[in-house]
Design a protein around this motif. Structure first.
Motif, mmCIF file in Angstrom:
data_model
loop_
_atom_site.group_PDB
_atom_site.id
_atom_site.type_symbol
_atom_site.label_atom_id
_atom_site.label_comp_id
_atom_site.label_asym_id
_atom_site.label_seq_id
_atom_site.Cartn_x
_atom_site.Cartn_y
_atom_site.Cartn_z
ATOM 1 N N GLY A 116 7.912 3.936 6.658
ATOM 2 C CA GLY A 116 7.810 3.694 5.225
ATOM 3 C C GLY A 116 6.430 3.917 4.642
ATOM 4 O O GLY A 116 6.259 3.872 3.425
ATOM 5 N N ASN A 117 5.431 4.159 5.477
ATOM 6 C CA ASN A 117 4.075 4.401 4.989
ATOM 7 C C ASN A 117 3.927 5.850 4.543
ATOM 8 O O ASN A 117 4.664 6.721 4.996
ATOM 9 N N HIS A 118 2.951 6.107 3.687
ATOM 10 C CA HIS A 118 2.704 7.451 3.175
ATOM 11 C C HIS A 118 1.507 8.087 3.862
ATOM 12 O O HIS A 118 0.554 7.400 4.234
ATOM 13 N N GLY A 159 1.039 18.086 -0.005
ATOM 14 C CA GLY A 159 2.139 17.190 -0.322
ATOM 15 C C GLY A 159 2.027 15.840 0.350
ATOM 16 O O GLY A 159 1.136 15.583 1.162
ATOM 17 N N LEU A 160 2.962 14.971 0.012
ATOM 18 C CA LEU A 160 3.052 13.623 0.552
ATOM 19 C C LEU A 160 4.213 13.567 1.532
ATOM 20 O O LEU A 160 5.253 14.179 1.303
ATOM 21 N N LEU A 161 4.039 12.823 2.613
ATOM 22 C CA LEU A 161 5.120 12.595 3.571
ATOM 23 C C LEU A 161 5.334 11.099 3.702
ATOM 24 O O LEU A 161 4.377 10.341 3.895
ATOM 25 N N LYS A 162 6.582 10.665 3.566
ATOM 26 C CA LYS A 162 6.926 9.265 3.818
ATOM 27 C C LYS A 162 7.352 9.184 5.273
ATOM 28 O O LYS A 162 8.354 9.779 5.678
ATOM 29 N N LEU A 178 -8.093 6.522 0.516
ATOM 30 C CA LEU A 178 -8.169 6.962 1.903
ATOM 31 C C LEU A 178 -6.740 7.106 2.394
ATOM 32 O O LEU A 178 -5.929 6.180 2.231
ATOM 33 N N VAL A 179 -6.390 8.255 2.977
ATOM 34 C CA VAL A 179 -5.058 8.452 3.541
ATOM 35 C C VAL A 179 -5.158 9.163 4.886
ATOM 36 O O VAL A 179 -6.093 9.923 5.132
ATOM 37 N N SER A 180 -4.184 8.907 5.728
ATOM 38 C CA SER A 180 -4.075 9.610 7.001
ATOM 39 C C SER A 180 -3.429 10.966 6.783
ATOM 40 O O SER A 180 -2.680 11.162 5.826
ATOM 41 N N HIS A 226 0.834 -1.210 0.000
ATOM 42 C CA HIS A 226 0.000 0.000 0.000
ATOM 43 C C HIS A 226 0.866 1.258 0.000
ATOM 44 O O HIS A 226 0.675 2.179 0.781
ATOM 45 N N THR A 227 1.844 1.271 -0.911
ATOM 46 C CA THR A 227 2.788 2.378 -1.036
ATOM 47 C C THR A 227 2.659 2.992 -2.427
ATOM 48 O O THR A 227 2.555 2.278 -3.426
ATOM 49 N N PHE A 228 2.700 4.325 -2.480
ATOM 50 C CA PHE A 228 2.733 5.007 -3.770
ATOM 51 C C PHE A 228 4.135 4.824 -4.344
ATOM 52 O O PHE A 228 5.133 5.006 -3.641
ATOM 53 N N VAL A 229 4.196 4.420 -5.618
ATOM 54 C CA VAL A 229 5.480 4.117 -6.243
ATOM 55 C C VAL A 229 5.681 4.946 -7.506
ATOM 56 O O VAL A 229 4.736 5.376 -8.149
#
Length: 184
Positions: free
Chosen positions: A130-132, A123-126, A94-96, A38-41
């Motif tokens: 390792g989760n986004h 923006g996105l935070l890793k 769905l994202v936190s 479940h990671t954006f790649v």
């Protein structure tokens, strides 16, 4: 109320009810890059890699984790080290939500639902695990567009009620068009 952090999940699709996969007949190789399920790649030099914090390019959401071998071994390694990520165009997730420091919970100063605006991009935070997550502090390197701030997630399998004062809320997002890497 603190909302537990989740990994990004498929929520819905704007055009059809089924997600579309990328990777062709044989899938995309991870090239020994390590990432969680479940990671954006992003496809870099022909290999899939996890999108870094403040990243502005992704080709999909990989539903399985990277593999250390190309050996096919069901039930966990149906395709060896090949992957078939979910295409991003028209897909909702769905994202936190967290901030630039990755704060979790009220005691740590995590952001609340009221810090987000529907229709705005962030923006996105890793995270260190390792989760986004969506980074509410990053309004420069845009990755997510908020399309819904759900108040009841029980119908979506999360099992929690959210309000404007919920810390680390879970929101429905789309990946901004400029961040979608075309593969194929």
């Amino acid at each position: 109320m603190d909302q537990p952090m989740i990994t990004p999940r498929i929520f819905s699709r704007a055009v059809t009810t089924r997600p579309e996969m990328i990777g062709g007949e044989s899938g995309l190789h991870d090239g020994s890059n390590v990432f969680n399920a479940h990671t954006f790649v992003v496809l870099t030099a022909g290999f899939l890699a996890s999108v870094a914090s403040a990243g502005t390019s992704a080709c999909g959401l990989c539903l399985d984790e990277s593999k250390d071998s190309d050996v096919v071994n069901p039930p966990t390694k149906f395709f060896g080290d090949r992957h078939f990520p979910v295409a991003l165009s028209g897909q909702r997730f769905l994202v936190s939500v967290t901030d630039a420091s990755g704060h979790v919970g009220e005691a740590n100063g995590a952001p609340q639902m009221s810090a987000l605006t529907i229709g705005s991009s962030y923006g996105l935070l890793k995270l260190s695990n390792g989760n986004h997550a969506l980074n509410v502090d990053n309004t420069t390197n845009l990755f997510f567009k908020v399309v819904e701030k759900p108040t009841s997630l029980s119908v979506r399998g999360i099992g929690a009620v959210q309000t404007g004062t919920t810390y680390n809320p879970i929101v429905v997002v789309e990946v901004v068009a400029a961040a979608i890497q075309t593969v194929g």
